[in-house]
Design an enzyme around this catalytic site. Structure first.
Site, PDB file in Angstrom:
ATOM      1  N   ASP A   1       0.692 -17.934   8.324  1.00 15.26           N
ATOM      2  CA  ASP A   1      -0.372 -17.238   9.044  1.00 15.26           C
ATOM      3  C   ASP A   1      -1.565 -17.140   8.113  1.00 15.26           C
ATOM      4  O   ASP A   1      -1.423 -17.145   6.895  1.00 15.26           O
ATOM      5  CB  ASP A   1       0.084 -15.867   9.558  1.00 15.26           C
ATOM      6  CG  ASP A   1       0.616 -14.949   8.472  1.00 15.26           C
ATOM      7  OD1 ASP A   1      -0.138 -14.073   8.018  1.00 15.26           O
ATOM      8  OD2 ASP A   1       1.792 -15.107   8.084  1.00 15.26           O
TER       9      ASP A   1
ATOM     10  N   GLU B   1       0.561  -2.571  12.765  1.00 16.80           N
ATOM     11  CA  GLU B   1       0.841  -2.074  11.420  1.00 16.80           C
ATOM     12  C   GLU B   1      -0.182  -1.007  11.066  1.00 16.80           C
ATOM     13  O   GLU B   1      -1.269  -0.947  11.641  1.00 16.80           O
ATOM     14  CB  GLU B   1       0.828  -3.208  10.391  1.00 16.80           C
ATOM     15  CG  GLU B   1      -0.456  -4.021  10.334  1.00 16.80           C
ATOM     16  CD  GLU B   1      -0.356  -5.185   9.356  1.00 16.80           C
ATOM     17  OE1 GLU B   1      -0.126  -4.930   8.164  1.00 16.80           O
ATOM     18  OE2 GLU B   1      -0.516  -6.340   9.794  1.00 16.80           O
TER      19      GLU B   1
ATOM     20  N   ASP C   1      -0.553  -7.555  16.525  1.00 18.35           N
ATOM     21  CA  ASP C   1      -0.192  -7.155  15.161  1.00 18.35           C
ATOM     22  C   ASP C   1      -0.208  -5.631  15.100  1.00 18.35           C
ATOM     23  O   ASP C   1      -1.276  -5.007  15.181  1.00 18.35           O
ATOM     24  CB  ASP C   1      -1.209  -7.774  14.196  1.00 18.35           C
ATOM     25  CG  ASP C   1      -0.954  -7.421  12.729  1.00 18.35           C
ATOM     26  OD1 ASP C   1      -0.163  -6.505  12.447  1.00 18.35           O
ATOM     27  OD2 ASP C   1      -1.578  -8.068  11.868  1.00 18.35           O
TER      28      ASP C   1
END
Length: 270
Positions: A68, A155, A153
């Site tokens: 990534d 986080e 994503d």
């Protein structure tokens, strides 16, 4: 291969297209990405490798590796990366409701030209509505045949200058489900959710209608995470990959090469 543990099921939920369709594909992006050939074995290094993996096979036991990347990797020689065994790439596209990674289009076009399946990911910002963030992602990531599914994503970002709030578990699940619903309907894809172990422990988000991409850089995900099927495993942030300057995140797909091609084929929207 125990698919219930190492790769999510191949069936894609039937979705009715709705919501904003975004603009035309930018000239810098391809209109489609061809199905790749045979998986290429990795020829990567690691500046800080884990000596012994507990709880399951080491990353080297998996056939399909990828990376990534974001603007922090700078310009990438995708032909060199692909030849070295980069079989897929998750690329940062958007963050919040107004931030676009300025290298996304460059990275996507380069990966596609090199025969590396790629897709965009969205870094969730806890101080803006999921509807705004879904619309921003759709506006900036065209629906391209052959692209990897969209990625959410999840986080914590303790270094954010504007948002360090940590919503409770129920709120995290609500906003994630809202974003995923809007985005999956638009792209006609079963999305992927990226989760590091710290966020998982704080805000358990299991059993979402997604494929999971799990970050665990010290233990196998089947030991670090419990009761979850996974499709991708991010096992290092210190990879050394030909064509990429500096350290790079390394990932594996949780099945063999044959299952990889089936997984890709099942997720190629029209």
């Amino acid at each position: 291969m125990r698919l219930t543990r190492r790769a999510a099921c191949l069936g894609m939920t039937s979705l009715a297209a709705c919501g904003p369709r975004g603009g035309d594909t930018p000239d810098s992006l391809p209109g489609r990405v061809p199905l790749p050939g045979a998986a290429r074995p990795p020829r990567f290094g690691d500046s800080d490798p884990v000596a012994t993996w507990s709880g399951g096979p080491a990353p080297s036991a998996y056939a399909v590796h990828g990376i990534d990347a974001s603007k922090f990797q700078g310009s990438i020689d995708w032909s060199a990366a692909g030849a070295a065994g980069v079989n897929f790439a998750f690329l940062k596209a958007t963050e919040g409701g107004d931030r676009l990674d300025e290298r996304f289009a460059e990275h996507f076009a380069g990966a596609a030209a090199a025969g590396v399946p790629a897709g965009g990911y969205h870094f969730y910002y806890c101080c803006r509505s999921p509807e705004d963030q879904a619309r921003w992602f759709i506006r900036n990531v065209p629906r391209i045949r052959g692209a990897l599914p969209p990625v959410l994503d999840l986080e914590w970002n303790p270094f954010s200058p504007t948002c360090v709030t940590r919503p409770p578990q129920a709120e995290v699940r609500r906003v994630a489900e809202t974003w995923l619903s809007i985005v999956s309907q638009h792209y006609q894809q079963r999305p992927i959710v990226y989760v590091p172990i710290e966020f998982w422990r704080d805000r358990d988000v299991r059993r979402l209608p997604v494929d999971y991409w799990l970050r665990s850089v010290a233990r196998h995900p089947e030991e670090a995470f419990t009761d979850v099927s996974w499709s991708f495993w991010q096992y290092s942030s210190t990879g050394q990959v030909p064509g990429v300057s500096g350290d790079c995140d390394l990932n594996v797909f949780g099945g063999n090469a044959s299952l990889w091609r089936r997984w890709l084929a099942a997720r190629r929207h029209g």
